[in-house]
Design a protein around this motif. Structure first.
Motif, short mmCIF file in Angstrom:
data_model
loop_
_atom_site.label_atom_id
_atom_site.label_comp_id
_atom_site.label_asym_id
_atom_site.label_seq_id
_atom_site.Cartn_x
_atom_site.Cartn_y
_atom_site.Cartn_z
N LEU A 115 41.86 38.65 31.40
CA LEU A 115 41.98 38.61 32.86
C LEU A 115 40.96 37.61 33.41
O LEU A 115 39.79 37.64 33.01
N VAL A 116 41.40 36.77 34.32
CA VAL A 116 40.52 35.70 34.81
C VAL A 116 39.89 36.02 36.16
O VAL A 116 39.13 35.24 36.71
N THR A 117 40.21 37.18 36.72
CA THR A 117 39.55 37.67 37.93
C THR A 117 39.63 39.18 37.92
O THR A 117 40.53 39.76 37.30
N ASP A 118 38.70 39.84 38.62
CA ASP A 118 38.63 41.30 38.63
C ASP A 118 39.23 41.93 39.89
O ASP A 118 39.21 43.15 40.02
N VAL A 119 39.76 41.13 40.81
CA VAL A 119 40.03 41.65 42.16
C VAL A 119 41.51 41.81 42.49
O VAL A 119 41.86 41.89 43.67
N ALA A 120 42.38 41.92 41.47
CA ALA A 120 43.81 42.00 41.78
C ALA A 120 44.50 43.19 41.14
O ALA A 120 45.53 43.04 40.49
N PRO A 121 43.97 44.41 41.30
CA PRO A 121 44.68 45.56 40.75
C PRO A 121 46.10 45.63 41.32
O PRO A 121 46.31 45.38 42.51
N GLY A 122 47.03 45.96 40.46
CA GLY A 122 48.43 45.94 40.84
C GLY A 122 49.12 44.64 40.47
O GLY A 122 50.35 44.57 40.42
N TYR A 123 48.32 43.61 40.19
CA TYR A 123 48.85 42.31 39.82
C TYR A 123 48.18 41.76 38.54
O TYR A 123 48.19 40.56 38.30
N ASP A 124 47.62 42.66 37.75
CA ASP A 124 46.86 42.18 36.59
C ASP A 124 47.74 41.65 35.47
O ASP A 124 47.23 41.04 34.53
N HIS A 125 49.06 41.85 35.57
CA HIS A 125 49.93 41.13 34.64
C HIS A 125 49.87 39.63 34.92
O HIS A 125 50.06 38.81 34.01
N ILE A 126 49.59 39.26 36.18
CA ILE A 126 49.47 37.85 36.55
C ILE A 126 48.09 37.32 36.22
O ILE A 126 47.94 36.27 35.59
N THR A 127 47.03 38.04 36.64
CA THR A 127 45.67 37.55 36.36
C THR A 127 45.43 37.39 34.87
O THR A 127 44.72 36.49 34.43
N SER A 128 46.04 38.27 34.07
CA SER A 128 45.83 38.19 32.62
C SER A 128 46.74 37.17 31.95
O SER A 128 46.35 36.55 30.96
N ALA A 129 47.96 37.00 32.47
CA ALA A 129 48.86 36.01 31.87
C ALA A 129 48.32 34.60 32.05
O ALA A 129 48.53 33.73 31.19
N VAL A 155 49.44 42.81 29.47
CA VAL A 155 48.85 43.67 30.49
C VAL A 155 49.95 43.87 31.53
O VAL A 155 50.67 42.94 31.87
N THR A 156 50.08 45.08 32.05
CA THR A 156 51.13 45.37 33.02
C THR A 156 50.53 45.49 34.42
O THR A 156 49.30 45.54 34.58
N PRO A 157 51.37 45.54 35.45
CA PRO A 157 50.85 45.72 36.81
C PRO A 157 50.03 47.00 36.97
O PRO A 157 49.18 47.09 37.86
N LYS A 158 50.25 47.99 36.10
CA LYS A 158 49.55 49.27 36.21
C LYS A 158 48.16 49.25 35.57
O LYS A 158 47.45 50.26 35.61
N GLU A 159 47.78 48.13 34.93
CA GLU A 159 46.46 48.07 34.30
C GLU A 159 45.39 48.51 35.30
O GLU A 159 45.39 48.10 36.46
N HIS A 160 44.47 49.36 34.85
CA HIS A 160 43.38 49.92 35.66
C HIS A 160 43.86 51.00 36.63
O HIS A 160 43.02 51.60 37.32
N LEU A 161 45.17 51.25 36.71
CA LEU A 161 45.69 52.16 37.75
C LEU A 161 46.44 53.36 37.19
O LEU A 161 46.40 54.44 37.80
N GLY A 162 47.17 53.20 36.10
CA GLY A 162 47.97 54.31 35.61
C GLY A 162 48.78 53.94 34.38
O GLY A 162 48.75 52.80 33.91
#
Length: 440
Positions: free
Chosen positions: A300-314, A331-338
Motif C-alpha cells: 500500500l502506498v498511502t495509509d489514508v484510503a480505507p475502503g479503497y485499499d485495493h487501489i492504493t495497494s495495486a 488486497v480488497t476494498p475491505k482491507e482494515h475494515l472487515g
C-alpha cells in the motif's frame, strides 16, 4: 502429477537439480512460452517455484519466478465472526472465475479442517495456508503454543494437499526491542502471535529453532515454504525500518537452509511502503535472498484510503512487479475494515490482475502487449463483443455499457454514451482517414 508420497524428499527442486523434467515443469513451460529446460534450470537455481503438493489431486501447476509472468494470489477464509464452508466455496469459485492464479485459505473460525479440505479438493489453483492460525484454535492462549503442536499442524495440513504455507520462522527474539519505536507495532497476525509467545517465554521462536523439522515435512510432501514477514510494516512510518530489515536478513539465512534441503521456497514482503521506497525493498530482498521469488502484499502506498485499499495497494503492486516481485497478494476494498465478501474478492482480483499485467508490460514480457493491441483494434473497430471477450472482467464491461445505453436511450454500435455519435473521436478519426487525400 506422476509423483507419489514415499516418506522421502520428493520435491520438484530436487528432481530439477537431478536434471529431470517432470510433467509439472512441462505444463508451466507451455503456459509461459518457455522451454521445459528453462523451467527446470530456473527451478534448480531457486529463482522459480512450482507449488505442487503430491496430494493435491486436481492441481493445474503454475510457475512463480523471474522467468514467468507475474502471478496473483487471492486470500479467502472465514473468521470467528463471519462465513462458513458454502460461503468460502463460493469465494473459491469467484477466484477461479475472475482469474486468480492461487488462493490462500486464511480461516480462523469454525471448521478450519473442513473448509481447507473442501478448498483443496475443488481447487485447480495452488492452495496456501498459515498453519499457525489453526494451531491457535487448539490452545486456550498464545502462551500454550509449543513447537510440537506447530509441527503437527504443519504436517496435518501438508497431508491434506496444501501447496504452499506461510511460516513465520524469521521473527527472532532479538528483534523484539526493534518493535518498540514503531508507529503500528506488529500488524501480521502470525507475526504478532510469535512475538507474543517469545515475549512471554523469553525464548527463541520455536519455528526457527525447529526449522530443520519444518524442512523435513515440506520435503516429504513438496510443500513450498512461503517465509512470512512477521515484521512487515503496517504504516508508511514503519516502512523499511530496522525491524523489517532485521527479519529480512534472517529470512535470507532460511532461504539458504531451504535450498540446502532441496525445499522450494519464496519470501514474503511488505506491507505499507511509500512509492519511492518500493524499488529499494525489491532490490534488497533479491540481494539478501539470492533471487528467491518475492511474494508481496501490495504494498500500500498511502495509509489514508480505507475502503479503497485495493487501489492504493495495486499501485504499489504494479511497481513491485515491475521491479522484480514475482507474486502479488491481493488486497480488497475491505482491507482494515472487515472480512471480504464475493464482490470484494472480485474487485481485489481484477485490481491485481491489472497490476500484474502492467508489470509484465513494463518488464517487456514476450507476448504481453499482444492482448492490449488486440483490445485497441477491437475498440477502433467498435467491435463490442470482441472487447467484452478481451476484457479482464467482460461481464462488468458489458453491464456498464448496456446500463449507459439504457439510461441515455442510445442504441448505436459505433460510439459510447460518454461521447455520443457527434463527439466520438474515433468516428471522427475514421472520417478524417476517408477524407484525407493520399500523398502522390
Amino acid at each position: 502429477m506422476s509423483r507419489r508420497y514415499t516418506g522421502q524428499n520428493v520435491t520438484l527442486l530436487r528432481l530439477a537439480r537431478q536434471g529431470e523434467i517432470t510433467e509439472a515443469m512441462r505444463i508451466v513451460a507451455d503456459a509461459e512460452g518457455l522451454s521445459a529446460e528453462t523451467v527446470r534450470d530456473e527451478l534448480a537455481a531457486g529463482r522459480l517455484v512450482i507449488p505442487a503438493n503430491v496430494f493435491h489431486q486436481h492441481l493445474k501447476p503454475i510457475g512463480i519466478g523471474d522467468a514467468c509472468r507475474v502471478k496473483i494470489n487471492a486470500n479467502i477464509g472465514n473468521s470467528a465472526m463471519e462465513s462458513d464452508t458454502p460461503c468460502e466455496m463460493a469465494k473459491l469459485e469467484a477466484c477461479i472465475r475472475f482469474g486468480a492464479d492461487a488462493v490462500m485459505d486464511l480461516s480462523t473460525g469454525a471448521n478450519i479442517d473442513g473448509i481447507r479440505r473442501a478448498i483443496v479438493d475443488q481447487s485447480p489453483l495452488p492452495v496456501g495456508v498459515v498453519p499457525l492460525y489453526q494451531a491457535m484454535e487448539k490452545v486456550e492462549n498464545t502462551a500454550a503454543l509449543n513447537a510440537d503442536l506447530l509441527l503437527s499442524v504443519i504436517e496435518e495440513q501438508a497431508k491434506d494437499g496444501v501447496d504452499f504455507m506461510t511460516v513465520h520462522c524469521g521473527l527472532l527474539l532479538e528483534h523484539l526491542p526493534l518493535i518498540k519505536t514503531r508507529t503500528t507495532g506488529v500488524v501480521s497476525r502470525g507475526g504478532s502471535l510469535i512475538a507474543e509467545w517469545m515475549a512471554i517465554h523469553k525464548r527463541q521462536n520455536p519455528l526457527y529453532e525447529r526449522f530443520d523439522d519444518v524442512l523435513d515435512i515440506a520435503a516429504r510432501y513438496d510443500v513450498t515454504l512461503s517465509l512470512g514477514d512477521g515484521l512487515r510494516p503496517g504504516s508508511l512510518a514503519d516502512a523499511t525500518d530496522a525491524a523489517q530489515l532485521a527479519e529480512l536478513n534472517a529470512l535470507g539465512e532460511l532461504v539458504r537452509r531451504s535450498w540446502a534441503a532441496d525445499v522450494q521456497v519464496m519470501v514474503e514482503g511488505p506491507g505499507h511502503v511509500p512509492l519511492h521506497e518500493i524499488e529499494r525493498n525489491v532490490v534488497l530482498q533479491r540481494e539478501i535472498c539470492q533471487g528467491a521469488p518475492f511474494y508481496v502484499l501490495g504494498p500500500l502506498v498511502t495509509d489514508v484510503a480505507p475502503g479503497y485499499d485495493h487501489i492504493t495497494s495495486a499501485i504499489g503492486a504494479a511497481v513491485a512487479g515491475w521491479r522484480g516481485a514475482s507474486f502479488l497478494c491481493y488486497v480488497t476494498p475491505k482491507e482494515h475494515l472487515g472480512l471480504p465478501d464475493l464482490e470484494d474478492v472480485r474487485q481485489g482480483i481484477i485490481a491485481y490482475r491489472i497490476a500484474a499485467h502492467a508489470a509484465d508490460l513494463a518488464r517487456g514480457r514476450q507476448g504481453a502487449r499482444d492482448w492490449d493491441d488486440a483490445m485497441s483494434r477491437a475498440r477502433y473497430a467498435f467491435d463490442w463483443e470482441k472487447q467484452y471477450a478481451l476484457a479482464m472482467d467482460g461481464e462488468r464491461a458489458r453491464e456498464m455499457r448496456e446500463a449507459s445505453l439504457k439510461e441515455s436511450g442510445e442504441t448505436g454500435a459505433h460510439y459510447c454514451s460518454m461521447c455520443g455519435p457527434k463527439f466520438c473521436a474515433m468516428r471522427i478519426a475514421k472520417r478524417i482517414g476517408r477524407e484525407t487525400p493520399t500523398a502522390e
